[in-house]
Design an enzyme around this catalytic site. Structure first.
Site, PDB file in Angstrom:
ATOM      1  N   SER A  56       0.828  -1.204   0.000  1.00 45.20           N
ATOM      2  CA  SER A  56       0.000   0.000   0.000  1.00 45.20           C
ATOM      3  C   SER A  56       0.869   1.264   0.000  1.00 45.20           C
ATOM      4  O   SER A  56       1.857   1.359   0.714  1.00 45.20           O
ATOM      5  CB  SER A  56      -0.901   0.012   1.233  1.00 45.20           C
ATOM      6  OG  SER A  56      -1.537   1.265   1.336  1.00 45.20           O
ATOM      7  N   LYS A 103     -13.594  -3.281   2.016  1.00 49.29           N
ATOM      8  CA  LYS A 103     -14.487  -2.130   1.798  1.00 49.29           C
ATOM      9  C   LYS A 103     -15.949  -2.470   2.089  1.00 49.29           C
ATOM     10  O   LYS A 103     -16.715  -1.610   2.522  1.00 49.29           O
ATOM     11  CB  LYS A 103     -14.326  -1.591   0.373  1.00 49.29           C
ATOM     12  CG  LYS A 103     -12.969  -0.914   0.159  1.00 49.29           C
ATOM     13  CD  LYS A 103     -12.831  -0.328  -1.236  1.00 49.29           C
ATOM     14  CE  LYS A 103     -11.415   0.209  -1.428  1.00 49.29           C
ATOM     15  NZ  LYS A 103     -11.239   0.883  -2.717  1.00 49.29           N
ATOM     16  N   GLY A 151     -16.154  -2.885 -16.929  1.00 45.12           N
ATOM     17  CA  GLY A 151     -16.131  -3.536 -15.625  1.00 45.12           C
ATOM     18  C   GLY A 151     -17.402  -3.215 -14.852  1.00 45.12           C
ATOM     19  O   GLY A 151     -18.052  -2.184 -15.105  1.00 45.12           O
ATOM     20  N   ALA A 152     -17.778  -4.098 -13.938  1.00 46.41           N
ATOM     21  CA  ALA A 152     -18.999  -3.883 -13.157  1.00 46.41           C
ATOM     22  C   ALA A 152     -18.829  -4.410 -11.733  1.00 46.41           C
ATOM     23  O   ALA A 152     -19.790  -4.849 -11.108  1.00 46.41           O
ATOM     24  CB  ALA A 152     -20.179  -4.551 -13.852  1.00 46.41           C
ATOM     25  N   GLY A 155     -16.853  -3.903  -7.708  1.00 45.67           N
ATOM     26  CA  GLY A 155     -16.902  -2.897  -6.653  1.00 45.67           C
ATOM     27  C   GLY A 155     -16.221  -1.593  -7.046  1.00 45.67           C
ATOM     28  O   GLY A 155     -16.702  -0.501  -6.709  1.00 45.67           O
ATOM     29  N   ALA A 156     -15.118  -1.691  -7.780  1.00 38.64           N
ATOM     30  CA  ALA A 156     -14.378  -0.483  -8.151  1.00 38.64           C
ATOM     31  C   ALA A 156     -15.238   0.421  -9.036  1.00 38.64           C
ATOM     32  O   ALA A 156     -15.256   1.647  -8.857  1.00 38.64           O
ATOM     33  CB  ALA A 156     -13.089  -0.866  -8.880  1.00 38.64           C
ATOM     34  N   ASN A 197     -19.434  -5.103 -19.380  1.00 32.28           N
ATOM     35  CA  ASN A 197     -18.721  -6.069 -18.524  1.00 32.28           C
ATOM     36  C   ASN A 197     -18.710  -7.428 -19.186  1.00 32.28           C
ATOM     37  O   ASN A 197     -19.612  -7.760 -19.961  1.00 32.28           O
ATOM     38  CB  ASN A 197     -19.441  -6.150 -17.170  1.00 32.28           C
ATOM     39  CG  ASN A 197     -18.632  -6.887 -16.133  1.00 32.28           C
ATOM     40  OD1 ASN A 197     -17.418  -6.675 -16.035  1.00 32.28           O
ATOM     41  ND2 ASN A 197     -19.269  -7.757 -15.364  1.00 32.28           N
ATOM     42  N   LYS A 231     -24.263  -8.167 -14.863  1.00 39.02           N
ATOM     43  CA  LYS A 231     -23.802  -7.284 -13.780  1.00 39.02           C
ATOM     44  C   LYS A 231     -23.791  -5.824 -14.230  1.00 39.02           C
ATOM     45  O   LYS A 231     -24.133  -4.920 -13.461  1.00 39.02           O
ATOM     46  CB  LYS A 231     -22.407  -7.713 -13.301  1.00 39.02           C
ATOM     47  CG  LYS A 231     -22.479  -8.891 -12.327  1.00 39.02           C
ATOM     48  CD  LYS A 231     -21.145  -9.576 -12.126  1.00 39.02           C
ATOM     49  CE  LYS A 231     -20.142  -8.768 -11.337  1.00 39.02           C
ATOM     50  NZ  LYS A 231     -18.869  -9.541 -11.190  1.00 39.02           N
TER      51      LYS A 231
HETATM   52  P1  ATR Z   1     -13.044  -4.772  -7.965  1.00 38.05           P
HETATM   53  O1  ATR Z   1     -13.309  -4.538  -6.513  1.00 38.05           O
HETATM   54  O2  ATR Z   1     -11.626  -4.532  -8.397  1.00 38.05           O
HETATM   55  O3  ATR Z   1     -14.027  -4.095  -8.848  1.00 38.05           O
HETATM   56  P2  ATR Z   1     -14.459  -7.209  -8.479  1.00 38.05           P
HETATM   57  O4  ATR Z   1     -15.671  -6.690  -7.767  1.00 38.05           O
HETATM   58  O5  ATR Z   1     -14.043  -8.633  -8.271  1.00 38.05           O
HETATM   59  O6  ATR Z   1     -13.181  -6.362  -8.146  1.00 38.05           O
HETATM   60  O7  ATR Z   1     -14.682  -6.951 -10.055  1.00 38.05           O
HETATM   61  C1  ATR Z   1     -13.717  -7.296 -11.001  1.00 38.05           C
HETATM   62  C2  ATR Z   1     -14.170  -6.774 -12.363  1.00 38.05           C
HETATM   63  O8  ATR Z   1     -13.151  -7.041 -13.336  1.00 38.05           O
HETATM   64  C3  ATR Z   1     -15.426  -7.446 -12.889  1.00 38.05           C
HETATM   65  O9  ATR Z   1     -16.121  -6.514 -13.687  1.00 38.05           O
HETATM   66  C4  ATR Z   1     -14.850  -8.591 -13.728  1.00 38.05           C
HETATM   67  O10 ATR Z   1     -15.712  -9.072 -14.724  1.00 38.05           O
HETATM   68  P3  ATR Z   1     -16.813 -10.224 -14.345  1.00 38.05           P
HETATM   69  O11 ATR Z   1     -17.907  -9.499 -13.607  1.00 38.05           O
HETATM   70  O12 ATR Z   1     -17.259 -10.750 -15.634  1.00 38.05           O
HETATM   71  O13 ATR Z   1     -16.093 -11.220 -13.480  1.00 38.05           O
HETATM   72  C5  ATR Z   1     -13.691  -7.877 -14.373  1.00 38.05           C
HETATM   73  N1  ATR Z   1     -12.624  -8.784 -14.850  1.00 38.05           N
HETATM   74  C6  ATR Z   1     -11.707  -9.435 -14.100  1.00 38.05           C
HETATM   75  N2  ATR Z   1     -10.867 -10.144 -14.885  1.00 38.05           N
HETATM   76  C7  ATR Z   1     -11.254  -9.922 -16.172  1.00 38.05           C
HETATM   77  C8  ATR Z   1     -10.780 -10.365 -17.443  1.00 38.05           C
HETATM   78  N3  ATR Z   1      -9.719 -11.181 -17.552  1.00 38.05           N
HETATM   79  N4  ATR Z   1     -11.427  -9.915 -18.561  1.00 38.05           N
HETATM   80  C9  ATR Z   1     -12.502  -9.094 -18.442  1.00 38.05           C
HETATM   81  N5  ATR Z   1     -12.995  -8.641 -17.280  1.00 38.05           N
HETATM   82  C10 ATR Z   1     -12.377  -9.051 -16.136  1.00 38.05           C
END
Ligand code: ATR
Length: 274
Positions: A15, A66, A127-128, A130-131, A151, A156
């Site tokens: 961190s 979180k 992406g969908a 938590g971030a 996503n 999601k």
């Molecule tokens: P964070 O807190 O970082 O958002 P998370 O809630 O686990 O972590 O979400 C990870 C995100 O990255 C999700 O949108 C995930 O897609 P899925 O919902 O389909 O799992 C996406 N993600 C992770 N690895 C991926 C990959 N190799 N290709 C595409 N999307 C990916």
């Protein structure tokens, strides 16, 4: 005695928060300490309570806590309620815990710092998880023309778009649902961590577009390496990290630190020029 703050995570070794807040504290001459604390995976609430019992005033919360932090708060900001996540804890006068999330504000401030326009622009968020959930409210507050969330798991993104549809024009879908070109494309997936790149159309960017990865590292992420040759200007998530920290610092101390020197210092520590 100096006021105590910390960041909780697991793992916590890498961190950058104590470096950032240490600099903010020095710069603004605050009588405070800021440490890194490893909490057990199933023991976040106990770790926080022990910290408060020892006189702790507030904390940052990072992966994977979180959601746990969100669950233990007595009071939440509206943006934390929307995000269903808390990255900033504050001990109130009566010992109650107040929770907020500064990640989305951090992203929006970093975009502004680099002069990236969002208002009336087409914005794509990939992406969908938590971030992404944490940044949608502040992004929509900037009044983009349209915000599209895509996503790998389409459902999601569709659900997320529904959850935020009262705040603006937000659509959700799968990666194959991307249509047209975008002025700002934000990668909020964790794919960069494993060096993966979600499949994206070649003609994704408008002529003056920006590509933003919420991740950062010593080298550009695979998403930024892909976006550069396709004409986009590139930004990684280092500035977002510094700006979310500045917002947390402001919530605790009511003083706004200058983020510019800390950006440079952090970038140098990654062996990378700003
Ligand atoms: P964070 O807190 O970082 O958002 P998370 O809630 O686990 O972590 O979400 C990870 C995100 O990255 C999700 O949108 C995930 O897609 P899925 O919902 O389909 O799992 C996406 N993600 C992770 N690895 C991926 C990959 N190799 N290709 C595409 N999307 C990916």
């Amino acid at each position: 005695m100096a006021d105590r703050y910390c960041v909780f995570g697991n793992p916590i070794k890498h961190s950058k928060s104590s470096l950032i807040h240490g600099e903010f504290g020095r710069q603004t001459q605050q009588d405070m300490t800021y440490t890194s604390e490893l909490a057990p995976i199933d023991g976040f609430a106990a770790a926080w309570q022990a910290f408060v019992a020892e006189g702790g005033r507030g904390a940052n919360v990072t992966v994977p806590f979180k959601g746990d932090a969100f669950a233990l708060c007595d009071t939440l900001s509206h943006r934390a309620e929307r995000a269903q996540a808390v990255n900033t804890l504050i001990v109130g006068g009566n010992g109650r815990t107040y929770g907020d999330t500064t990640d989305g504000v951090g992203l929006v401030r970093d975009l502004a710092y680099h002069g990236v326009p969002v208002q009336d622009k087409r914005v794509l968020v990939i992406g969908a998880g938590g971030a992404v959930r944490s940044v949608l409210e502040p992004l929509l507050a900037e009044k983009p023309d349209e915000l599209v969330v895509v996503n790998r798991t389409a459902e999601k993104a569709i659900q997320l778009a529904k959850d935020f549809s009262d705040l603006g024009d937000v659509k959700g879908g799968g990666l194959d649902a991307i249509e047209g070109q975008f002025d700002v494309v934000i990668n909020g997936t964790s794919a960069s961590l494993s060096g993966d790149l979600p499949p994206l159309p070649d003609q994704l960017f408008t002529p003056h577009a920006w590509a933003y990865d919420m991740m950062y590292g010593a080298e550009p992420t695979v998403f930024l390496q892909w976006a550069g040759p396709r004409g986009a200007k590139l930004l990684d998530g280092l500035g977002m990290l510094v700006e979310q920290a500045a917002e947390s610092f402001f919530l605790w101390r009511n003083v706004r630190p200058d983020t510019a020197p800390v950006r440079s210092q952090l970038r140098q520590s990654l062996n990378f020029s700003d």
